[in-house]
Enzyme design. Structure first.
Site, PDB file in Angstrom:
ATOM      1  NE  ARG A  27      33.428 -61.738  18.558  1.00  0.00           N
ATOM      2  CZ  ARG A  27      33.352 -63.011  17.818  1.00  0.00           C
ATOM      3  NH1 ARG A  27      33.233 -62.963  16.547  1.00  0.00           N
ATOM      4  NH2 ARG A  27      32.974 -64.124  18.400  1.00  0.00           N
ATOM      5  CG  ASN A  45      37.086 -62.642  17.908  1.00  0.00           C
ATOM      6  OD1 ASN A  45      36.757 -61.938  18.835  1.00  0.00           O
ATOM      7  ND2 ASN A  45      36.545 -63.567  17.988  1.00  0.00           N
TER       8      ASN A  45
END
Length: 102
Positions: A27, A45
């Site tokens: 990320r 996520n």
């Protein structure tokens, strides 16, 4: 570097990335790359172990970011990626952010 060869066209995509993509800095790397390229959207996520990404930008920039998502993160191993063009497009986004897990 921004691409402006598409006469202001903006595409909106929703991607689901599967494989070893959580716990490897995916990320954060995605946020850095998107901001470098000029892509707007978000990354988060998912509870099932995948990562979900929205991309908003020129067709060239979205294509480049999509390719990068597949193999641009050291330590990640992408085994599958689904990409869906969003119609109608979502509203104009101003940045690229990291959202909480969902």
């Amino acid at each position: 570097m921004h691409s402006h060869a598409n006469d202001g066209a903006v595409e909106n995509w929703l991607l689901r990335v599967r494989g070893r993509v959580q716990g490897v800095g995916y990320r954060d790397a995605c946020m850095r790359q998107a901001r470098t390229v000029g892509i707007r959207g978000w990354v988060r996520n998912r509870a099932d172990g995948s990562v979900e990404v929205t991309l908003q930008g020129s067709p060239d920039d979205v294509a480049a970011m999509t390719a990068w998502l597949r193999d641009g993160v050291p330590g990640a191993l992408v085994t599958d990626m689904d990409a869906t063009r969003v119609h109608p497009p979502f509203p104009h986004l101003d940045s690229f952010d990291r959202l909480p897990t969902q």
